[in-house]
Structures are given as C-alpha cells and as structure tokens.
Design a protein around this motif. Structure first.
Motif, PDB file in Angstrom:
ATOM      1  N   LEU A  82       0.830  -1.198   0.000  1.00 37.45           N
ATOM      2  CA  LEU A  82       0.000   0.000   0.000  1.00 37.45           C
ATOM      3  C   LEU A  82       0.873   1.261   0.000  1.00 37.45           C
ATOM      4  O   LEU A  82       0.564   2.250  -0.680  1.00 37.45           O
ATOM      5  N   PHE A  83       1.954   1.201   0.764  1.00 39.93           N
ATOM      6  CA  PHE A  83       2.877   2.335   0.806  1.00 39.93           C
ATOM      7  C   PHE A  83       3.535   2.549  -0.559  1.00 39.93           C
ATOM      8  O   PHE A  83       3.681   3.692  -1.018  1.00 39.93           O
TER       9      PHE A  83
ATOM     10  N   LYS B 213       3.742   5.760  -5.776  1.00 36.34           N
ATOM     11  CA  LYS B 213       3.472   5.879  -7.216  1.00 36.34           C
ATOM     12  C   LYS B 213       2.408   6.938  -7.483  1.00 36.34           C
ATOM     13  O   LYS B 213       2.518   7.721  -8.451  1.00 36.34           O
ATOM     14  N   ASN B 214       1.370   6.960  -6.634  1.00 36.85           N
ATOM     15  CA  ASN B 214       0.303   7.953  -6.810  1.00 36.85           C
ATOM     16  C   ASN B 214       0.841   9.376  -6.658  1.00 36.85           C
ATOM     17  O   ASN B 214       0.504  10.270  -7.443  1.00 36.85           O
ATOM     18  N   ARG B 215       1.700   9.557  -5.646  1.00 42.60           N
ATOM     19  CA  ARG B 215       2.266  10.909  -5.428  1.00 42.60           C
ATOM     20  C   ARG B 215       3.203  11.294  -6.578  1.00 42.60           C
ATOM     21  O   ARG B 215       3.234  12.459  -7.007  1.00 42.60           O
ATOM     22  N   ILE B 216       3.974  10.315  -7.077  1.00 39.89           N
ATOM     23  CA  ILE B 216       4.879  10.579  -8.209  1.00 39.89           C
ATOM     24  C   ILE B 216       4.077  10.988  -9.447  1.00 39.89           C
ATOM     25  O   ILE B 216       4.436  11.929 -10.173  1.00 39.89           O
TER      26      ILE B 216
ATOM     27  N   LYS C 214       2.490  15.266 -13.466  1.00 41.19           N
ATOM     28  CA  LYS C 214       1.517  16.002 -14.271  1.00 41.19           C
ATOM     29  C   LYS C 214       1.908  17.470 -14.468  1.00 41.19           C
ATOM     30  O   LYS C 214       1.394  18.148 -15.356  1.00 41.19           O
ATOM     31  N   TYR C 215       2.839  17.947 -13.631  1.00 38.13           N
ATOM     32  CA  TYR C 215       3.274  19.343 -13.785  1.00 38.13           C
ATOM     33  C   TYR C 215       4.136  19.540 -15.031  1.00 38.13           C
ATOM     34  O   TYR C 215       4.258  20.661 -15.537  1.00 38.13           O
ATOM     35  N   VAL C 216       4.742  18.447 -15.475  1.00 41.32           N
ATOM     36  CA  VAL C 216       5.676  18.553 -16.610  1.00 41.32           C
ATOM     37  C   VAL C 216       4.861  18.637 -17.912  1.00 41.32           C
ATOM     38  O   VAL C 216       4.496  17.610 -18.497  1.00 41.32           O
ATOM     39  N   LYS C 217       4.590  19.865 -18.320  1.00 43.12           N
ATOM     40  CA  LYS C 217       3.846  20.123 -19.560  1.00 43.12           C
ATOM     41  C   LYS C 217       4.539  21.274 -20.282  1.00 43.12           C
ATOM     42  O   LYS C 217       5.147  22.142 -19.639  1.00 43.12           O
ATOM     43  N   LEU C 218       4.399  21.311 -21.568  1.00 41.01           N
ATOM     44  CA  LEU C 218       5.025  22.382 -22.360  1.00 41.01           C
ATOM     45  C   LEU C 218       4.513  23.753 -21.930  1.00 41.01           C
ATOM     46  O   LEU C 218       5.268  24.722 -21.861  1.00 41.01           O
ATOM     47  N   GLU C 219       3.233  23.817 -21.648  1.00 42.19           N
ATOM     48  CA  GLU C 219       2.653  25.115 -21.307  1.00 42.19           C
ATOM     49  C   GLU C 219       3.175  25.647 -19.961  1.00 42.19           C
ATOM     50  O   GLU C 219       3.134  26.858 -19.698  1.00 42.19           O
TER      51      GLU C 219
ATOM     52  N   ILE D 267      10.297   2.026  -7.591  1.00 44.08           N
ATOM     53  CA  ILE D 267       9.927   3.421  -7.320  1.00 44.08           C
ATOM     54  C   ILE D 267      10.934   4.404  -7.892  1.00 44.08           C
ATOM     55  O   ILE D 267      10.576   5.346  -8.619  1.00 44.08           O
ATOM     56  N   ILE D 268      12.217   4.203  -7.624  1.00 41.22           N
ATOM     57  CA  ILE D 268      13.240   5.167  -8.052  1.00 41.22           C
ATOM     58  C   ILE D 268      13.311   5.224  -9.580  1.00 41.22           C
ATOM     59  O   ILE D 268      13.264   6.296 -10.182  1.00 41.22           O
ATOM     60  N   THR D 269      13.421   4.045 -10.192  1.00 44.02           N
ATOM     61  CA  THR D 269      13.460   4.008 -11.651  1.00 44.02           C
ATOM     62  C   THR D 269      12.152   4.533 -12.250  1.00 44.02           C
ATOM     63  O   THR D 269      12.144   5.271 -13.224  1.00 44.02           O
ATOM     64  N   PHE D 270      11.043   4.144 -11.622  1.00 48.12           N
ATOM     65  CA  PHE D 270       9.728   4.618 -12.064  1.00 48.12           C
ATOM     66  C   PHE D 270       9.647   6.144 -12.007  1.00 48.12           C
ATOM     67  O   PHE D 270       9.149   6.805 -12.929  1.00 48.12           O
ATOM     68  N   ALA D 271      10.157   6.738 -10.932  1.00 53.37           N
ATOM     69  CA  ALA D 271      10.122   8.186 -10.795  1.00 53.37           C
ATOM     70  C   ALA D 271      10.972   8.875 -11.864  1.00 53.37           C
ATOM     71  O   ALA D 271      10.544   9.879 -12.447  1.00 53.37           O
TER      72      ALA D 271
END
Length: 261
Positions: A210-211, A216-219, A224-229, A256-260
C-alpha cells in the motif's frame, strides 16, 4: 652412820643440782631457739608486710591509672558523641536540603516533561493529520531552498502558480527559458507507519504494498506538472524525511526510483 648419811645427802644434792643445771641449760637452749624462731617470724612478717605494702601501693597506683584512663576515655567518647551528633545533624540538614532541592528539580522536570509531552502530542497530531503533515513538508522544503538560495527568493518562488493554473510548493529558477524546476513536498506516511507498527509478516507486506502504491500515486501527481505550457524542464517530489527517503531508496530501488526517473 651420821657421816654416811651426810655423804649420801650431799651426793643426792649434787645429783639434783646436776639435773637442775641440765634442765636449766635445756630451758635456756629452748628459750634461745624460740627467741630465734620468734625473730625469724618477726623478720618474715616485716618482709611480708613490706611486700604487701608495695603490692597494695602498686594496686592502688594501677587502680588510679585505670580510673584516670576510664575518665579520659569517657571524656573522649563524650566528645566524639557530641561531634558525631553534630555531624549527623549537619548531614541530616544537608540531606533534607538536597531532598527539597531535588523535589524542586523534579517539579521543574515534571513541568518540562509535561511541556515536552504536549509538544510530542502536537507533533504527533501533525503527522496524523494529512493537511498539517503537508504544511510541515512545505515548510521544510522552503527551509532547504532558503538555505541554498537565500530568503530573498531571487532564485526561487514559494507557492508558485504555473501557467496551467496549478500551484506548486516551489519553483526553482534556472535562468534558462522553459528550464525551471517545479517542486512539490509529499509526505506519504500513513501506510509507512502501519508497516512499522505491524508485527506479522503478511500484514507488514500488505502495508508495504500500500505504501508503494502511495508513492506511485504521489509521483504521478507531481509528474503532471511537466507540460510544455508550464515552461518547466522537470518536476521534483520532495520527501521531507531522511529516514523515509532512505527507506524508499533501500526498499524500492527499481520499482519506485526508476519509475520516478
């Protein structure tokens, strides 16, 4: 006849005289012996009397010496007793003072303990409350950036609104166009704490999974902040706990690390 009787009488008188002389001589010898014995007795008595007087005098002297020694010891014991009583009185007085002092220290310690307990409770409330925990994460992030770039915010902004309208905890300015870095503090602690508190392996594994999903959810939220705009090159998820950060690296190096990244 008369001459014969006279001769016999003289003979008897002479014999009687000789016997009497012998008896007198014997009595004189006895008296002389008795006198000698009496003198010996008197001499012995005088000697014994002198010896007894000397012994008596020595005994009297020893008795007096013993009495003087007893008086001296009694006086010393009395002095020692008074000294010991005085020392005990001082010790008891000092001990009583120390007890009162320790009671005051204990009282102060109790008050301090109550204060610490209240602070711990308050801190525990922070970690149990998601909103407060988030505020703590933001504060720690701002402190790190302030230490690196200063309080003037020449190199960063707190609570920065991106062009997309999303507000991030901080934005680090790189000086290059569209190369700024968005940072959000995330403190996924609930299932991590449950994992630490659990004792059975199956339950621990369940909370660990669960942790991992929380991470993953927080990552994904930060990604989602990484956008061109938004004109940023990357976004960083700041974990405001060294223990938690080390645990993530040690427990999930790939998942987790590689996923991030």
């Amino acid at each position: 006849m008369a001459n014969n009787d006279s001769a016999l009488l003289q003979k008897d008188i002479q014999a009687s005289k000789e016997i009497l002389e012998k008896q007198v001589t014997m009595l004189q010898n006895q008296l002389t012996e008795q006198k000698r014995e009496l003198l010996n007795l008197i001499s012995e008595f005088q000697r014994c009397s002198t010896t007894n007087d000397n012994t008596f005098n020595r005994n009297i002297a020893a008795l007096n010496e013993g009495l003087n020694s007893f008086k001296s010891n009694l006086s010393k014991q009395d002095s020692d007793l008074k000294h010991n009583l005085h020392s005990q009185e001082q010790f008891i007085s000092k001990s009583f003072g120390d007890v009162l002092s320790n009671l005051n220290v204990l009282k102060e310690s109790t008050e301090t303990l109550k204060t610490v307990e209240a602070k711990v409770k308050s801190l525990n409330d922070v970690f149990l409350n998601n909103k407060k925990r988030g505020n703590l994460g933001e504060y720690l992030l701002e402190k790190v950036l302030s230490d690196m770039y200063g309080e003037g915010q020449q190199g960063w902004n707190r609570q920065y609104r991106l062009p997309s309208g999303t507000v991030v905890d901080a934005l680090v300015k790189t000086g290059e166009a569209k190369e700024n870095i968005a940072i959000d503090a995330k403190f996924p602690l609930t299932n991590y704490n449950k994992y630490l508190e659990a004792s059975e392996k199956a339950i621990k594994d369940s909370f660990l999974n669960l942790f991992k999903q929380d991470l993953k959810n927080r990552i994904n939220e930060v990604a989602k902040y990484v956008k061109l705009e938004n004109e940023i090159s990357s976004a960083i998820m700041f974990v405001p706990s060294e223990d938690l950060f080390a645990f993530i690296y040690g427990q999930f190096p790939d998942e987790i690390i590689t996923f991030a990244f």
